[in-house]
Design a protein around this motif. Structure first.
Motif, PDB file in Angstrom:
ATOM      1  N   GLY A 368      11.334 -13.141   6.859  1.00  0.00           N
ATOM      2  CA  GLY A 368      11.932 -12.070   7.663  1.00  0.00           C
ATOM      3  C   GLY A 368      11.581 -10.688   7.134  1.00  0.00           C
ATOM      4  N   ILE A 369      11.765 -10.491   5.843  1.00  0.00           N
ATOM      5  CA  ILE A 369      11.448  -9.179   5.246  1.00  0.00           C
ATOM      6  C   ILE A 369       9.937  -8.948   5.253  1.00  0.00           C
ATOM      7  N   GLY A 370       9.162 -10.024   5.057  1.00  0.00           N
ATOM      8  CA  GLY A 370       7.710  -9.902   5.107  1.00  0.00           C
ATOM      9  C   GLY A 370       7.230  -9.416   6.464  1.00  0.00           C
ATOM     10  N   MET A 371       7.824  -9.923   7.538  1.00  0.00           N
ATOM     11  CA  MET A 371       7.451  -9.494   8.884  1.00  0.00           C
ATOM     12  C   MET A 371       7.826  -8.032   9.121  1.00  0.00           C
ATOM     13  N   LEU A 372       9.000  -7.630   8.638  1.00  0.00           N
ATOM     14  CA  LEU A 372       9.419  -6.232   8.807  1.00  0.00           C
ATOM     15  C   LEU A 372       8.500  -5.286   8.041  1.00  0.00           C
ATOM     16  N   VAL A 373       8.235  -5.624   6.771  1.00  0.00           N
ATOM     17  CA  VAL A 373       7.375  -4.772   5.950  1.00  0.00           C
ATOM     18  C   VAL A 373       5.949  -4.774   6.496  1.00  0.00           C
ATOM     19  N   ALA A 376       5.669  -2.649   9.619  1.00  0.00           N
ATOM     20  CA  ALA A 376       5.746  -1.226   9.287  1.00  0.00           C
ATOM     21  C   ALA A 376       4.427  -0.729   8.702  1.00  0.00           C
ATOM     22  N   ILE A 377       3.841  -1.509   7.795  1.00  0.00           N
ATOM     23  CA  ILE A 377       2.564  -1.127   7.192  1.00  0.00           C
ATOM     24  C   ILE A 377       1.470  -1.070   8.256  1.00  0.00           C
ATOM     25  N   LEU A 392      -6.445  -2.370  16.544  1.00  0.00           N
ATOM     26  CA  LEU A 392      -6.324  -3.116  15.290  1.00  0.00           C
ATOM     27  C   LEU A 392      -4.895  -3.126  14.788  1.00  0.00           C
ATOM     28  N   SER A 393      -4.326  -4.299  14.684  1.00  0.00           N
ATOM     29  CA  SER A 393      -3.052  -4.508  13.998  1.00  0.00           C
ATOM     30  C   SER A 393      -3.401  -5.263  12.732  1.00  0.00           C
ATOM     31  N   LEU A 394      -3.483  -4.530  11.627  1.00  0.00           N
ATOM     32  CA  LEU A 394      -3.976  -5.119  10.389  1.00  0.00           C
ATOM     33  C   LEU A 394      -3.183  -6.351   9.982  1.00  0.00           C
ATOM     34  N   ILE A 395      -1.870  -6.289  10.178  1.00  0.00           N
ATOM     35  CA  ILE A 395      -1.016  -7.431   9.835  1.00  0.00           C
ATOM     36  C   ILE A 395      -0.292  -7.886  11.098  1.00  0.00           C
ATOM     37  N   ALA A 396      -0.635  -9.043  11.573  1.00  0.00           N
ATOM     38  CA  ALA A 396      -0.025  -9.604  12.782  1.00  0.00           C
ATOM     39  C   ALA A 396       0.546 -10.977  12.445  1.00  0.00           C
TER      40      ALA A 396
END
Length: 436
Positions: A368-373, A376-377, A392-396
């Protein structure tokens, strides 16, 4: 004890020693958080590659060139090579030792390609080299010309992809040319007329007017200074560029595109490529062209995931310690439960469920926190460092991957809890009741 009571008891027992359990959950959280971020990184980059680099070609299309044992026609960078009159210039870099030259594909070659089993359609790739592009008598800008084949996708800032079936002259211009051509923005360019010029072999310049139907985003694969004409415009520019050239000399192409069954399996595509090779051609699919990108990204993500797994393995020792202490503290309780008829299997299940619950809590919080962070990044980078890479969504995050991470962590927790659970299950009820 019923299954429901077993689960309730396991959850309750997990927090008998809150501090110890929370520290264990924290250790699991670190591993799950890292695994979520690295997995999201791989998903985001690979998704961007799939979406953006698909402009190289459609998935059911293969780029074909004629195989050559030499580097004829190019400027040698190593040992001298023999001249080959069948060599033509290519828009793509040639093999080592040549400066962008390939053996020409002729009409007879196109017929040969059509006769190969599995080939549904063949189309020669016409290379156009424009002199400039201009709008309303303004500044003339040097520009290249890409090519579009059926099924290609292009990331657009505005408008639509040029219609290859239309008889009208249509073109998609790069987003970087919008201001240079005098348009206020991408939307303002749509529907406007631009002039594209080409020169024939006698240096006579020919101009063709085309309608801007789309504005293409710049992809990380390059091509930012290339217009994308539709088939009608390509044919017109190609004909003007070769004005005065004998027909048999005009029909010499650097490459061709072949269409195959979109439902073809990897094995069938391999067979088709082998048949092409036997016939003297080299076929390259989109998957082949993307392979280098995805292989590098997957390797990086794999290394990063390795650190996450190390963190999870470290956390597993915390689970073992927590449950071993729990078994020791509850020795008399275990003896009482077994004396009242609770089987060893149920005792084992009780401690295993407790381990899995701790694993679930740690993984759920970490994910959960990983997805939020991560979100945001990704948003911050998209608006800043990667602003020039639209889309580009670097983290999806892929729901299936998220569920998999939670299940993996719970599985590790279960394995870690096996030793304490087995110890509790093997406890002798008489000795346990005597335990002080």
């Amino acid at each position: 004890m019923k299954t429901g009571d077993l689960i309730t008891s396991a959850v309750s027992n997990a927090f008998r020693s809150k501090t110890r359990t929370l520290l264990t959950i924290l250790a699991i959280f670190v591993g799950a958080f890292t695994l979520t971020i690295t997995s999201g990184l791989g998903t985001g980059i690979n998704r961007y590659i799939d979406d953006t680099v698909s402009s190289i070609g459609a998935e059911d299309v293969m780029a074909v060139t004629k195989t050559s044992d030499s580097t004829a026609g190019g400027i040698p960078t190593g040992d001298p090579v023999e001249y080959d009159p069948d060599a033509v210039a290519s828009a793509q870099p040639g093999p080592p030792g040549a400066a962008g030259s390939v053996i020409a594909i002729t009409p007879d070659d196109l017929k040969t390609l059509s006769s190969i089993d599995g080939v549904l359609r063949v189309e020669a790739t016409k290379t156009v080299t424009p002199d400039f592009i201009q709008h309303d008598g303004g500044t003339r800008w040097v520009i290249g010309a890409g090519s579009l084949i059926a099924g290609q996708t292009v990331e657009l800032a505005a408008g639509t992809i040029p219609d290859s079936a239309s008889d009208e002259y249509q073109v998609a211009v790069p987003l970087t040319f919008v201001d240079a051509l005098g348009f206020d923005d991408a939307d303002a360019a749509i529907g406007q007329t631009v002039t594209i010029a080409v020169s024939d072999p006698t240096r006579v310049q020919h101009e063709v007017e085309a309608t801007v139907v789309g504005v293409a985003e710049e992809a990380f694969t390059g091509g930012g200074a290339s217009a994308l004409p539709n088939q009608a415009l390509t044919d017109e520019l190609f004909g003007l560029q070769n004005s005065g050239v004998p027909a048999d000399e005009q029909e010499r192409f650097a490459s061709a595109s072949i269409w195959f069954d979109p439902d073809a399996t990897a094995e069938q595509i391999d067979v088709l490529q082998a048949d092409l090779e036997d016939a003297g051609f080299t076929g390259t699919t989109v998957a082949d062209q993307l392979g280098a990108f995805t292989a590098v990204i997957d390797a990086i993500v794999l290394v990063l995931n390795g650190f996450a797994v190390i963190a999870l393995l470290a956390a597993s020792f915390g689970i073992v310690n927590t449950l071993l202490m729990s078994v020791q503290e509850r020795t008399r309780e275990i003896g009482l439960m077994k004396a009242m008829g609770m089987g060893s299997g149920r005792v084992f299940s009780l401690f295993s469920l407790e381990a899995m619950f701790i694993g679930f809590l740690g993984s759920a919080v970490g994910v959960g926190i990983g997805m939020l962070v991560g979100s945001a990044i990704s948003t911050a980078l998209a608006d800043g460092l990667f602003a020039d890479l639209p889309g580009l969504s670097l983290i999806a995050f892929d729901p299936a991957s998220i569920v998999t991470i939670i299940l993996i962590v719970m599985g590790i927790a279960f394995v870690a809890g096996t030793l304490p659970a087995a110890r509790g299950a093997k406890a002798d009820p008489v000795d346990s009741l005597r335990y002080e």
